[in-house]
Design an enzyme around this catalytic site. Sequence first.
Site, PDB file in Angstrom:
ATOM      1  N   CYS A  71       7.340  -4.572  -0.816  1.00 15.25           N
ATOM      2  CA  CYS A  71       6.250  -3.642  -0.508  1.00 15.25           C
ATOM      3  C   CYS A  71       5.024  -4.074  -1.313  1.00 15.25           C
ATOM      4  O   CYS A  71       5.061  -4.085  -2.544  1.00 15.25           O
ATOM      5  CB  CYS A  71       6.680  -2.221  -0.875  1.00 15.25           C
ATOM      6  SG  CYS A  71       5.367  -1.032  -0.615  1.00 15.25           S
ATOM      7  N   ASN A  73       1.716  -2.758  -1.481  1.00 13.45           N
ATOM      8  CA  ASN A  73       1.018  -1.710  -2.242  1.00 13.45           C
ATOM      9  C   ASN A  73       1.937  -1.175  -3.333  1.00 13.45           C
ATOM     10  O   ASN A  73       1.484  -0.847  -4.431  1.00 13.45           O
ATOM     11  CB  ASN A  73       0.592  -0.568  -1.306  1.00 13.45           C
ATOM     12  CG  ASN A  73      -0.546  -0.976  -0.397  1.00 13.45           C
ATOM     13  OD1 ASN A  73      -1.489  -1.631  -0.831  1.00 13.45           O
ATOM     14  ND2 ASN A  73      -0.466  -0.596   0.863  1.00 13.45           N
ATOM     15  N   HIS A 163       6.383  -8.775  10.000  1.00 18.72           N
ATOM     16  CA  HIS A 163       5.100  -8.209  10.441  1.00 18.72           C
ATOM     17  C   HIS A 163       4.682  -8.806  11.761  1.00 18.72           C
ATOM     18  O   HIS A 163       4.814 -10.002  11.991  1.00 18.72           O
ATOM     19  CB  HIS A 163       3.992  -8.460   9.410  1.00 18.72           C
ATOM     20  CG  HIS A 163       3.973  -7.430   8.339  1.00 18.72           C
ATOM     21  ND1 HIS A 163       3.427  -6.176   8.535  1.00 18.72           N
ATOM     22  CD2 HIS A 163       4.451  -7.453   7.073  1.00 18.72           C
ATOM     23  CE1 HIS A 163       3.569  -5.469   7.417  1.00 18.72           C
ATOM     24  NE2 HIS A 163       4.194  -6.210   6.511  1.00 18.72           N
ATOM     25  N   GLU A 212       4.209   1.380  10.035  1.00 24.11           N
ATOM     26  CA  GLU A 212       5.251   0.740   9.232  1.00 24.11           C
ATOM     27  C   GLU A 212       6.663   1.054   9.708  1.00 24.11           C
ATOM     28  O   GLU A 212       6.984   2.218   9.992  1.00 24.11           O
ATOM     29  CB  GLU A 212       5.128   1.183   7.765  1.00 24.11           C
ATOM     30  CG  GLU A 212       4.028   0.469   7.044  1.00 24.11           C
ATOM     31  CD  GLU A 212       4.106   0.698   5.546  1.00 24.11           C
ATOM     32  OE1 GLU A 212       5.220   0.855   5.000  1.00 24.11           O
ATOM     33  OE2 GLU A 212       3.041   0.749   4.926  1.00 24.11           O
ATOM     34  N   ARG A 213       7.462   0.028   9.708  1.00 27.53           N
ATOM     35  CA  ARG A 213       8.905   0.179   9.916  1.00 27.53           C
ATOM     36  C   ARG A 213       9.428   1.173   8.878  1.00 27.53           C
ATOM     37  O   ARG A 213       9.161   1.027   7.681  1.00 27.53           O
ATOM     38  CB  ARG A 213       9.532  -1.207   9.700  1.00 27.53           C
ATOM     39  CG  ARG A 213      11.015  -1.291   9.847  1.00 27.53           C
ATOM     40  CD  ARG A 213      11.519  -2.687   9.583  1.00 27.53           C
ATOM     41  NE  ARG A 213      11.422  -3.097   8.193  1.00 27.53           N
ATOM     42  CZ  ARG A 213      12.052  -4.139   7.645  1.00 27.53           C
ATOM     43  NH1 ARG A 213      12.817  -4.887   8.392  1.00 27.53           N
ATOM     44  NH2 ARG A 213      11.920  -4.449   6.374  1.00 27.53           N
ATOM     45  N   CYS A 221      -1.214  -0.986   4.170  1.00 31.19           N
ATOM     46  CA  CYS A 221       0.034  -1.738   3.993  1.00 31.19           C
ATOM     47  C   CYS A 221      -0.318  -3.070   3.323  1.00 31.19           C
ATOM     48  O   CYS A 221      -1.107  -3.858   3.872  1.00 31.19           O
ATOM     49  CB  CYS A 221       0.710  -1.964   5.346  1.00 31.19           C
ATOM     50  SG  CYS A 221       2.257  -2.878   5.175  1.00 31.19           S
ATOM     51  N   GLY A 224       1.347  -6.036   5.025  1.00 26.19           N
ATOM     52  CA  GLY A 224       0.664  -6.118   6.316  1.00 26.19           C
ATOM     53  C   GLY A 224      -0.706  -6.760   6.181  1.00 26.19           C
ATOM     54  O   GLY A 224      -1.108  -7.577   7.019  1.00 26.19           O
TER      55      GLY A 224
END
Length: 279
Positions: A71, A73, A163, A212-213, A221, A224
């Site tokens: 992740c 962020n 992504h 988001e998944r 994201c 992303g």
Amino acid sequence: MKFVKMHGLGNDFVFLEDKNGADKDFSQLAVKMCAPHTGIGADGIIVIVPSDKADVRMRIINADGSEAEMCGNGIRCFAKYVYDNGIIDKKEFAVETLAGIMKPKVTVGDDGKVSLVTINMGKPFTDRAQIPMEGPSGPVIDEPIEIDGKTYNITSLLMGVPHTMTYVKDVDAVDLHELGPKFETYKAFPRKTNMNFVQVIDDHTIKVHTWERGAGATLACGTGSCACAVGSFLNGFTGRSVDVQLYLGTLHIEYNEQDGNVYMTGPAAVTFTGEWLEA
Ligand SMILES: N[C@@H](CCC[C@H](N)C(=O)O)C(=O)O
């Protein structure tokens, strides 16, 4: 159970420390904590656990209880958390994630607290099998797919997590809730995909809205933003240095020509601390 609520440009997380959390199933806890009305409300929970491979380990569990490999962020917030709380006492360190070792570098403000974080996010993986996406091997760049009878040209890659992006004239006009889940669960993605709608502003600026998944529509994201910067370069829309405009601010992404790594720079903030009383 003490927690800290943090966010990176509005992508929000509940942070927990658990010295014995290496193998625990946090799925149910994540669903409960992330619930907006009956819990704390967040896009995911992040658990800080010890690592035998790096300085510290990050686990990220989405709001739906699924565990993600990485992740963007979240790891900026993670870097701020571990530095500000004295868990790590150096400005550059290594974090173990399910997507490999990530390397944050923190900038510290006059108050002694982290004000900005740059993460070496590693290399993007562009082969279809690595994303993963079904079909013949090779990169997925500007490839047509059909959803509900409409053709979308997609670019997909793995940036820690899968992504996909499609380019649009105006991201504000995209109905994220309507389209996002259709791309997320598109049949060719066996592990689903995060979905980004991208507007090219100029050769060093893009605007991105992400579905988001495992978390749905989020305000930003990180992985992303990195994926879209790489994808925009691969499509010939931008150079390697890109500002990604998100709802609440901008991330700077550098797809480095020398080492092939992606560097993401942006803020991280603490919102509040609390105690979770439910067992
Ligand atoms: N918000 C994150 C991505 C979190 C993981 C994602 N929902 C997934 O399951 O792949 C980011 O900032 O990168």
